[in-house]
Write a protein that holds these residues in place. Structure first.
Motif, PDB file in Angstrom:
ATOM      1  N   GLU A  43       1.010  -1.432   0.108  1.00 33.77           N
ATOM      2  CA  GLU A  43       0.111   0.177  -0.267  1.00 33.77           C
ATOM      3  C   GLU A  43       0.516   1.320  -0.449  1.00 33.77           C
ATOM      4  O   GLU A  43       1.804   1.390   0.483  1.00 33.77           O
ATOM      5  N   SER A  87      -0.510   0.877  -5.420  1.00 30.29           N
ATOM      6  CA  SER A  87      -1.278   1.505  -4.849  1.00 30.29           C
ATOM      7  C   SER A  87      -0.748   3.153  -4.990  1.00 30.29           C
ATOM      8  O   SER A  87       0.457   2.894  -3.842  1.00 30.29           O
ATOM      9  N   ALA A 101      -5.898   2.119  -5.538  1.00 29.81           N
ATOM     10  CA  ALA A 101      -5.123   0.898  -5.774  1.00 29.81           C
ATOM     11  C   ALA A 101      -5.558   0.325  -7.325  1.00 29.81           C
ATOM     12  O   ALA A 101      -6.339   0.435  -8.068  1.00 29.81           O
ATOM     13  N   LYS A 116     -10.402   2.656  -2.175  1.00 27.02           N
ATOM     14  CA  LYS A 116     -10.051   2.574  -0.785  1.00 27.02           C
ATOM     15  C   LYS A 116     -11.632   2.594  -0.517  1.00 27.02           C
ATOM     16  O   LYS A 116     -12.026   3.145   0.059  1.00 27.02           O
ATOM     17  N   VAL A 152      -8.085  -3.091  -0.076  1.00 21.09           N
ATOM     18  CA  VAL A 152      -6.543  -2.280   0.251  1.00 21.09           C
ATOM     19  C   VAL A 152      -6.951  -2.358   1.340  1.00 21.09           C
ATOM     20  O   VAL A 152      -8.162  -1.824   2.423  1.00 21.09           O
TER      21      VAL A 152
END
Length: 294
Positions: A43, A87, A101, A116, A152
């Motif tokens: 991430e 990400s 993402a 997200k 995520v």
């Protein structure tokens, strides 16, 4: 058997964005040359985890999608002929930002993106200051290597998100992640949290009969405010099979570059043994959309 070779990079991050991207590029190239077909990154991999503080200047790290990073990772996917799950900190409009993402197809095009949905707000994880909750819903992304259910980090604690991806034909659940230890917690408590993190996603694998890929960052990142001792990211990136079996689990104290092979057809067999989707009582789940039932 439908074998898929999944590569992931568990890396430490620094304040030098250009250096982070350089190391990511080298790692992706190496994984592709070793045979990876799908490469998953952690991430917000371009920078430090900036959400430890509420600082307006950190919005300068955001960029549009498409933009410079999508150009870079798209070109890399095209050159290496791999699918990449990246990400990024997305600047959608002035004052409107997402934790996004982006999935790149082997030809370098953007196969799809996911914003997200669940946004935490905890000490050292002040994400609500930065990220607007996603508005694209829970929809898998079709690629040449399969239909990917990309979520995520904080999404990984919610069975509803995994289920909705599974109900739309996702073949793999993928979680780019940034999570670590709070230094004031005891060693036992830290390990309970790490094991809970692993266990909940292995549960999603079992409940949905799907493999799961979770990629976390590693290393210590200081708190710029000095109010905490920073975050020690616990790594432990893993790939689990559709019965929750751990096919590979990375260490919790170092970088790793790993390829894991999975059999996508095995999910079909597992779902025949354990037909959870068949036996769902969808006529009795209407209350699931309520916040709480008094």
């Amino acid at each position: 058997m439908k074998e898929l070779k999944i590569g992931f990079l568990q890396l430490h991050n620094t304040a030098d964005v250009a250096n982070n991207i350089k190391r990511l590029t080298e790692g992706i190239t190496d994984l592709a040359q070793r045979g990876a077909e799908l490469i998953v990154l952690q991430e917000l991999h371009n920078s430090l985890y900036f959400c430890q503080v509420e600082e307006v200047g950190n919005f300068d790290l955001a960029e549009p999608v498409p933009g410079p990073s999508t150009d870079h990772y798209g070109a890399l996917a095209r050159e290496l002929k791999v699918v990449i799950v990246a990400s990024l900190f997305e600047r959608r409009a002035p004052g409107l930002y997402h934790n996004t993402a982006v999935v790149f197809e082997k030809d370098g095009s953007i196969a799809g993106k996911y914003r997200k949905m669940h946004i935490p707000d905890d000490p050292a994880y002040y994400e609500k200051f930065y990220f607007t909750p996603g508005d694209l819903g829970f929809h898998p992304i079709d690629t040449s290597v399969g239909r990917l259910g990309v979520l995520v980090c904080w999404d990984q604690w919610y069975p509803e998100a995994a289920r909705l991806m599974a109900l739309q034909g996702a073949e793999i659940l993928i979680y780019p992640t940034a999570i670590g230890y709070e230094s004031s917690d005891s060693s036992d408590e830290q390990q309970r949290q790490r094991e809970a993190w692993t266990t909940v996603m292995r549960g999603h694998a079992v409940a949905n009969g799907l493999p799961v890929v979770a990629v976390n960052r590693i290393g210590h990142e200081p708190d710029p405010s000095g109010q905490t001792n920073g975050i020690q990211f616990w790594g432990s990136s893993f790939v689990a099979g559709p019965q929750g079996e751990l096919l590979y689990r990375a260490c919790d104290d170092d970088e790793e570059s790993t390829i894991v092979s999975i059999d996508l057809h095995h999910s079909e067999q597992v779902r025949r043994w354990w037909p959870f989707l068949r036996d769902r009582r969808i006529d009795k789940y209407t209350d699931i959309t309520r916040r709480f039932i008094d």
